[in-house]
Motif scaffolding. Structure first.
Motif, PDB file in Angstrom:
ATOM      1  N   ALA A   1       0.788  -1.265  -0.081  1.00 46.72           N
ATOM      2  CA  ALA A   1       0.043  -0.013  -0.023  1.00 46.72           C
ATOM      3  C   ALA A   1       0.754   1.347  -0.046  1.00 46.72           C
ATOM      4  O   ALA A   1       0.610   2.202  -0.986  1.00 46.72           O
ATOM      5  N   VAL A   2       2.008   1.147   0.953  1.00 40.45           N
ATOM      6  CA  VAL A   2       2.753   2.241   1.004  1.00 40.45           C
ATOM      7  C   VAL A   2       3.477   2.600  -0.401  1.00 40.45           C
ATOM      8  O   VAL A   2       3.486   3.663  -1.024  1.00 40.45           O
ATOM      9  N   ASP A   3       3.793   1.681  -0.931  1.00 41.20           N
ATOM     10  CA  ASP A   3       4.622   1.819  -2.306  1.00 41.20           C
ATOM     11  C   ASP A   3       3.780   2.347  -3.545  1.00 41.20           C
ATOM     12  O   ASP A   3       4.141   3.273  -4.276  1.00 41.20           O
ATOM     13  N   ASN A   4       2.556   1.814  -3.550  1.00 43.26           N
ATOM     14  CA  ASN A   4       1.465   2.224  -4.513  1.00 43.26           C
ATOM     15  C   ASN A   4       0.867   3.569  -4.344  1.00 43.26           C
ATOM     16  O   ASN A   4       0.709   4.387  -5.179  1.00 43.26           O
ATOM     17  N   LEU A   5       0.807   3.897  -2.691  1.00 43.77           N
ATOM     18  CA  LEU A   5       0.111   5.371  -2.684  1.00 43.77           C
ATOM     19  C   LEU A   5       1.260   6.246  -2.927  1.00 43.77           C
ATOM     20  O   LEU A   5       1.180   7.484  -3.640  1.00 43.77           O
ATOM     21  N   GLU A   6       2.636   6.034  -2.603  1.00 39.14           N
ATOM     22  CA  GLU A   6       3.788   7.003  -3.140  1.00 39.14           C
ATOM     23  C   GLU A   6       3.840   7.120  -4.305  1.00 39.14           C
ATOM     24  O   GLU A   6       4.309   8.295  -5.078  1.00 39.14           O
ATOM     25  N   ARG A   7       3.710   6.177  -5.153  1.00 37.25           N
ATOM     26  CA  ARG A   7       3.791   6.189  -6.796  1.00 37.25           C
ATOM     27  C   ARG A   7       2.935   6.915  -7.193  1.00 37.25           C
ATOM     28  O   ARG A   7       3.274   7.669  -8.276  1.00 37.25           O
ATOM     29  N   GLN A   8       1.692   7.089  -6.544  1.00 35.55           N
ATOM     30  CA  GLN A   8       0.512   7.880  -6.940  1.00 35.55           C
ATOM     31  C   GLN A   8       0.793   9.514  -6.492  1.00 35.55           C
ATOM     32  O   GLN A   8       0.131  10.327  -6.731  1.00 35.55           O
ATOM     33  N   GLY A   9       1.770   9.802  -5.865  1.00 34.14           N
ATOM     34  CA  GLY A   9       2.254  10.978  -5.113  1.00 34.14           C
ATOM     35  C   GLY A   9       1.860  11.469  -3.992  1.00 34.14           C
ATOM     36  O   GLY A   9       1.817  12.585  -3.436  1.00 34.14           O
ATOM     37  N   TYR A  10       1.304  10.444  -3.113  1.00 33.85           N
ATOM     38  CA  TYR A  10       0.738  10.748  -2.010  1.00 33.85           C
ATOM     39  C   TYR A  10       1.760  10.682  -0.870  1.00 33.85           C
ATOM     40  O   TYR A  10       3.027   9.965  -1.176  1.00 33.85           O
ATOM     41  N   THR A  11       1.878  11.412   0.236  1.00 39.17           N
ATOM     42  CA  THR A  11       2.889  11.285   1.619  1.00 39.17           C
ATOM     43  C   THR A  11       2.440  10.309   2.432  1.00 39.17           C
ATOM     44  O   THR A  11       1.145  10.526   2.870  1.00 39.17           O
ATOM     45  N   THR A  12       3.188   9.501   2.857  1.00 38.77           N
ATOM     46  CA  THR A  12       2.780   8.468   3.746  1.00 38.77           C
ATOM     47  C   THR A  12       3.499   8.117   4.924  1.00 38.77           C
ATOM     48  O   THR A  12       4.836   8.711   4.938  1.00 38.77           O
ATOM     49  N   TYR A  13       3.108   7.648   5.911  1.00 34.62           N
ATOM     50  CA  TYR A  13       3.868   7.346   7.209  1.00 34.62           C
ATOM     51  C   TYR A  13       3.654   6.057   7.783  1.00 34.62           C
ATOM     52  O   TYR A  13       2.447   5.816   7.931  1.00 34.62           O
ATOM     53  N   PHE A  14       4.320   5.120   7.699  1.00 38.14           N
ATOM     54  CA  PHE A  14       4.143   3.598   8.227  1.00 38.14           C
ATOM     55  C   PHE A  14       5.015   3.410   9.257  1.00 38.14           C
ATOM     56  O   PHE A  14       6.167   2.721   9.062  1.00 38.14           O
ATOM     57  N   PRO A  15       4.717   3.482  10.504  1.00 44.49           N
ATOM     58  CA  PRO A  15       5.532   3.522  11.834  1.00 44.49           C
ATOM     59  C   PRO A  15       6.040   2.031  11.683  1.00 44.49           C
ATOM     60  O   PRO A  15       5.050   1.081  11.712  1.00 44.49           O
ATOM     61  N   LYS A  16       7.352   1.611  12.212  1.00 39.09           N
ATOM     62  CA  LYS A  16       7.597   0.205  12.664  1.00 39.09           C
ATOM     63  C   LYS A  16       8.056   0.292  13.906  1.00 39.09           C
ATOM     64  O   LYS A  16       8.635   1.096  14.427  1.00 39.09           O
ATOM     65  N   MET A  17       8.476  -1.080  14.162  1.00 35.21           N
ATOM     66  CA  MET A  17       9.134  -1.347  15.462  1.00 35.21           C
ATOM     67  C   MET A  17      10.091  -2.700  15.245  1.00 35.21           C
ATOM     68  O   MET A  17       9.821  -3.388  14.523  1.00 35.21           O
ATOM     69  N   ALA A  18      11.254  -2.566  16.069  1.00 33.47           N
ATOM     70  CA  ALA A  18      12.354  -3.952  16.236  1.00 33.47           C
ATOM     71  C   ALA A  18      11.558  -4.698  17.321  1.00 33.47           C
ATOM     72  O   ALA A  18      11.614  -4.273  18.264  1.00 33.47           O
ATOM     73  N   GLN A  19      11.832  -5.869  16.929  1.00 35.04           N
ATOM     74  CA  GLN A  19      11.414  -7.049  18.072  1.00 35.04           C
ATOM     75  C   GLN A  19      12.527  -7.900  18.138  1.00 35.04           C
ATOM     76  O   GLN A  19      12.992  -8.144  16.728  1.00 35.04           O
ATOM     77  N   ALA A  20      12.841  -8.611  19.171  1.00 37.60           N
ATOM     78  CA  ALA A  20      13.656  -9.835  19.137  1.00 37.60           C
ATOM     79  C   ALA A  20      12.832 -11.094  18.975  1.00 37.60           C
ATOM     80  O   ALA A  20      11.896 -11.141  19.781  1.00 37.60           O
TER      81      ALA A  20
END
Length: 166
Positions: A17-36
């Protein structure tokens, strides 16, 4: 004026979704976290979504077209309250971003074991036995207490050979 909106994605399709939204010119934010997480008999750092199936998109009312978002590959829908799309304040996005920086730090090689934590041995000579975490013994080994032969025995095992007991 730009506002942040909440997008619900299809299961495990946040990055699509992020890739396709940004390809259309939208600014996205997809927060992530690291886990063991334990993978292939070792603890590994895994990057996962902070909010599984959700991401944020920045749009300006009257300028940006909301319509293509619904049919974007990976997107399920915009989150709405009644007929209005759900908005998130910039301060909230900033706070999430600050927390994300902390959560993306090194998670450590194993869960934060504390004395008294119940553990299960999943590799080695003691596989299948449950015990109690006593203390770390260097960076690669831990000391646990196992009930064997009618008494508690102190045993040193590899850090990656134990998991939380179920």
């Amino acid at each position: 004026m730009h506002h942040w909106y909440v997008i619900q994605t299809k299961p495990k399709k946040e990055s699509v979704a992020v890739d396709n939204l940004e390809r259309q010119g939208y600014t996205t934010y997809f927060p992530k976290m690291a886990q063991a997480k334990r993978r292939r008999q070792r603890w590994q750092k895994i990057i996962e979504p902070l909010f599984p199936r959700y991401l944020f998109v920045q749009l300006a009312i009257g300028i940006d077209d909301f319509a293509p978002i619904r049919s974007t590959l990976g997107v399920l829908n915009m989150v709405r309250f009644g007929n209005e799309p759900a908005t998130i304040a910039q301060q909230t996005i900033d706070a999430i971003h600050q927390q994300e920086q902390i959560l993306l730090g090194e998670p450590g090689e194993q869960p934060g074991w504390r004395p008294g934590d119940k553990v299960q041995v999943v590799e080695g000579a003691f596989t299948g036995l449950n015990g109690v975490f006593e203390k770390a013994s260097g960076t690669e080994r831990v000391i646990i207490l196992l009930d064997m032969l009618g008494r508690q025995n102190r045993v040193t095992v590899e850090t990656h050979d134990i998991v939380p007991a179920r």
